[in-house]
Structures are given as C-alpha cells and as structure tokens.
Design an enzyme around this catalytic site. Structure first.
Site, short mmCIF file in Angstrom:
data_model
loop_
_atom_site.label_atom_id
_atom_site.label_comp_id
_atom_site.label_asym_id
_atom_site.label_seq_id
_atom_site.Cartn_x
_atom_site.Cartn_y
_atom_site.Cartn_z
CD GLU A 33 -2.64 -1.18 2.53
OE1 GLU A 33 -4.02 -1.45 2.23
OE2 GLU A 33 -1.90 -1.06 3.63
C1 ACM Z 1 -2.14 -5.49 4.26
O1 ACM Z 1 -3.12 -5.93 4.65
N1 ACM Z 1 -1.83 -4.46 3.62
C2 ACM Z 1 -0.93 -6.57 3.69
#
Ligand code: ACM
Length: 538
Positions: A341
C-alpha cells in the site's frame, strides 16, 4: 526337628505371598476400550492406527529422553511441566522419582528413513510405554503436542488405588504438508506486551504453528529499539491508534521473545514496513519523508499516505542500520520489508526502493519477504512474496520463480469480523465465519502451483483490538483451523469431522483463559474440568 520345618514352611509361604503381592501390583490395568481416532487432535495427523487399549498415565510413570541432544531433554521437561499444569501430576524426567516406575514415556532420536521429512514424528502408545520417535528435537516437539492433546482432562479413580489418566493406545505417523505455518501479529497499531506475545506463542505452539511474524512498525507506531536511531522509539513508539499510550520492545525484550519462541520451535519474523506505512519513522526523523509535508503523529486508521524518500542515500543508510541491528538479534532466516500500500510512492521509485532494500537485507544474511506488491520489482527468486490481496501480483511472483506465503485477506485475515455482529474487527475483505476460514484449499489456491507455496500465514491487524482478550476473540478459534490447513493433508480435512474436534477444544481454551469467540456453528463441549484442582496456567 518339627520347629525348623514349620519355620521353613512359614517362610516359604511368606515368600510366595510376597511374590503374589508383587505380581498383583504389576498386573496390567484393564481399561475399558478407548479409541485413539476419537481424540481431540488438531491438526489431524497423517495416519492414526488405534489398538483399543490404553496406557495408564499415573504417578508410576517417568519420562526418559535421548540425552545426546540437549533439545530432547528440554522437551522432556516441557512435557512434564505441561502434564503437571494439566492434571497436577509430577513425572520425573531422566531420573529416579520418589515412586517405583512402572511405565515410561520415551522421547527418542531416530535416524529411520521414515522420519526424514522435517518435523515428522511417530508416536507408539502401548499399555507399557509411549515412544515418540523423531529425527530432530523439533519433530519430537510437534509429537509432544499431539500427546498433550490426548491426555484426558479427568483422571479415573476406580481402576486402581491411584488415579490414572488412560491414554488410548495405537500408532500415529505424522508430518506437515507445509514447512511454514504462520501467524502474524500487528503490534504497531496497538502495542502488545512481551507477556501477551508469549501467551500467544504458547497457544500457537499447541497447534503446531511454527512461525510468528511481528509487524513491528507502521504509521501509528515504531515498536522496536534501534540503538543507532533512538528517536524511533522515544518519539515513534509513544503513539498508537486511538491516542493510547503506545509502547515498544527494547532489544532485550525482543531477544526474550525470540528465545521464548525458539524454545517452542517457532521462528520469529521481524517486519519493518516500508516505503509506505512509515509515518511514525518520519515523525521521529523527518529527513526520511519525501513528500514535502510536515509530518505529524498519526493515530487514525487510514492507510497509504506516507512514504520514505526513495531517492536519498541517507534513507538507505538509515535502513541499513535498522536491518543490521534487527538481523543481529534475529536467528531466523527471514526479514520482512512490508512493501504494501505505498500509494504515494511513484511506481518507479517503489521498484527502485524494493530492489535496493533487497540487497541490504541480503547483505545482512537474511532472505527478504514482502507483501505481494514487491513482485512488481525485479526481485531475486530467493525472495518471498506474501499474497494478501492481488492475484496478478501472485502470478508475477510465480513467473519470477519466487516462493509465496498464502495470506489471502478474504480467507486468512484474523481481523476480519466473523459476521456483522462481531464485537471487534473489520470487514473490508469479507466476513469470515469459522467454517469459511476452514473450507478452502491452500494447495490449489487460485492456480498457484504447489511448488511455489511456502506455506500459509494468518495475519492479525490490530486497528480494532488493544488487549490480549480482544486479540484472542479474533484469533480463536479461526487460527486453530489455519493450523490444520497448514499441517494436515487435504484428503484428511473435512469440515464435519473438524467441527467435532474443534468443539472438544473448550477445556484447553478455558484452562488457558482464552477469550475465544464461541461461534454458534460449533456445538462447544461443556467444560467438565476438573480433577478437583484449580486450573493452572501452563
Ligand atoms: C495489508 O493488509 N496491507 C498487507
């Protein structure tokens, strides 16, 4: 003449009486038939062959272990401690006890070819002995967990003078499907103490889980002391979600966790999440941040807004120190760099970053793991991708010849709510009731070849949980099912059969004061504990 004859006859009678008395004591105790296959075993072993008799565990039992390998003796003492805690029975280990010994539990090292597979063990239970054979101490440790699970909660007072716990006889042949069977705990969004982590390790080890991945850093907090960069914990460790007090592990604390895990034959994987999820690091040292904004502490739950400056040499010098210090106190082979992310890192910058950090990890002797996004960089085949969300990323990892850890959020995330009434958790990926968590096939997941699958891991993110009771509510009972998915062959897995064995976990979970979610899908066994003793912490 008459007197000596009478004396002789009397003394003969005495000897006969004595022999008869001794024989009576040694006579095998007759148990009602007990069926080994009906046990409480999770994960279910590869083969169980019942012989419908029983071994009588009692105060005339001792444990003998291989004494060449210290690991075996340690396991013998571990087993004695667990027996003491479960049924309040003292069993001597590799020594004479206070009682005459009639039955023995042997924990043996064996070079048999049948036991070559890592972590494999065999368990032979007869009326006179229990023999655990394994090539390595780790295999014996897994075998001990099986034995713990089949020791009855309640002893029998009617079979003999002393209380006896009949263990069903038979043979168990066992080994895991996957060598990597993991759980992850996010100690960054909310901090969990060393004692909490140790309790989690105890519970996980009982179900043969062998990896604990600690998510040590995120936007809301930095939880591991780095001696060359002290503000990381002074500043970055002081916050957590919801404005609570935060916390961090000193390196000594971390070593204590690592050593405790090692005694449970469990590997600790440290994760430092980067280049995104780095707000707490950049608050501590603002030069790390590249997006030009003033960095403020963050105690919310949004993601994807922070990044390291991926084009600054000083950032890599910082990362080198962090990876070096943590690697030096981490005996396991892995270092997790996060990589998920990073929404405000430009694609090229992200790729440049992952490739550079991979080299740093390798320089410090570790194998890199990253969330599935890392497969967009040209990473080495030795690096490992953790599949959590994006199937295309998983396919890229397969093309690169990488190993994959399966943690698909919609199946394996412990922080997903059970249903819309769950007290804690989120549901952005799915609601995951206890059956849905169990009913899937990691061996055939989304066409990923079995050869590429290192194993499975169940992550527990902590945005909505802040203490061990809440942790247990989300983790249990689902983590027990993941332990079976990682260990047991798919031919041996069946929801209807598992459900019954899961229902039988109540006495164990209650004795350890585990705040599990009593899913209405399971007909939980009523807790008939007791041996007349207060439950103890193992
Ligand atoms: C995640 O759940 N951002 C790896």
């Amino acid at each position: 003449m008459i007197k000596p004859i009478v004396t002789r006859i009397l003394s003969m009678l005495c000897i006969i009486a004595l022999i008869t008395a001794c024989q009576e004591e040694r006579k095998p105790i007759e148990f009602p038939p007990t069926d080994l296959a009906e046990g409480n075993m999770i994960p279910k072993p590869l083969k169980v062959i019942p012989t419908n008799k029983a071994f009588g565990l009692d105060r005339y039992t001792a444990i003998h272990t291989n004494q060449k390998d210290e690991g075996f003796a340690e396991i013998g003492h571990y087993l004695a401690d667990k027996i003491k805690a479960k049924i309040d029975l003292d069993i001597p280990v590799n020594e004479e006890g206070t009682n005459p010994i009639e039955r023995i539990i042997y924990i043996n090292q064996s070079d048999s070819l049948e036991l070559k597979a890592p972590e494999s063990y065999q368990l032979y239970i007869t009326q006179d002995s229990i023999i655990i054979n394994s090539n390595t101490a780790v295999g014996a440790f897994r075998g001990i967990q099986t034995l713990r699970q089949i020791i009855p909660e309640v002893g029998n007072d009617t079979l003999a003078e002393q209380r006896i716990w009949p263990i069903p006889s038979g043979k168990i042949i066992d080994r895991p499907t996957f060598g990597f069977r993991g759980a992850m705990l996010d100690v960054a969004r909310h901090f969990f103490s060393v004692a909490d982590v140790k309790k989690y390790i105890d519970l996980l080890a009982y179900y043969k889980i062998n990896v604990l991945h600690l998510h040590l850093t995120d936007d809301q907090g930095w939880r591991i002391e780095i001696k060359s960069w002290p503000k990381l914990t002074e500043i970055g460790g002081a916050t957590e979600v919801g404005g609570e007090s935060g916390g961090f592990y000193t390196q000594e604390d971390y070593k204590e966790i690592v050593a405790y895990a090692a005694r449970h034959h469990m590997t600790i994987i440290p994760e430092v999440d980067m280049p995104g999820h780095t707000n707490a690091a950049s608050v501590s040292y603002p030069f790390l941040n590249g997006n030009g904004k003033i960095v403020k502490p963050y105690e919310g739950t949004h993601v994807g807004f922070s990044t390291f400056d991926t084009r600054k040499d000083t950032v890599y010098a910082f990362i080198d120190d962090v990876v070096r210090e943590i690697s030096a106190i981490t005996p396991g082979p892995y270092f997790h760099i996060g990589g998920d992310e990073s929404h405000v890192t430009k694609k090229n910058d992200y790729i440049h970053f992952v490739e550079k950090v991979e080299k740093i990890v390798q320089k410090h002797g570790k194998r890199m793991i990253g969330w599935d996004e890392i497969a967009s960089a040209k990473v080495d085949t030795t690096s490992i991708s953790q599949y959590w969300s994006n199937g295309k990323n998983a396919q890229k990892a397969v093309k690169r010849g990488m190993k994959i850890i399966l943690s698909p959020a919609k199946k394996a995330y412990l922080d997903m709510q059970y249903d819309s009434l769950s007290k804690h958790g989120l549901h952005w990926a799915a609601y995951i009731p206890v059956d849905s968590a169990y009913i899937w096939t990691p061996e055939e997941y989304e066409g990923i070849p079995m050869d590429n699958i290192l194993g499975i891991e169940a992550p527990l993110w902590s945005e909505t949980i802040s203490n061990i009771g809440e942790l247990e509510y989300l983790a249990f009972p689902r983590i027990i099912g993941y332990s079976e998915l990682g260990w047991t062959t798919k031919e041996n897995r069946d929801w209807e059969n598992y459900k019954v064995r899961l229902a039988n976990q109540t006495p164990y979970l209650d004795r350890h004061k585990v705040n599990f979610y009593a899913s209405p899908l399971i007909d939980w066994k009523k807790n008939e504990n007791t041996n007349g003793n207060e439950p103890q912490d193992e």
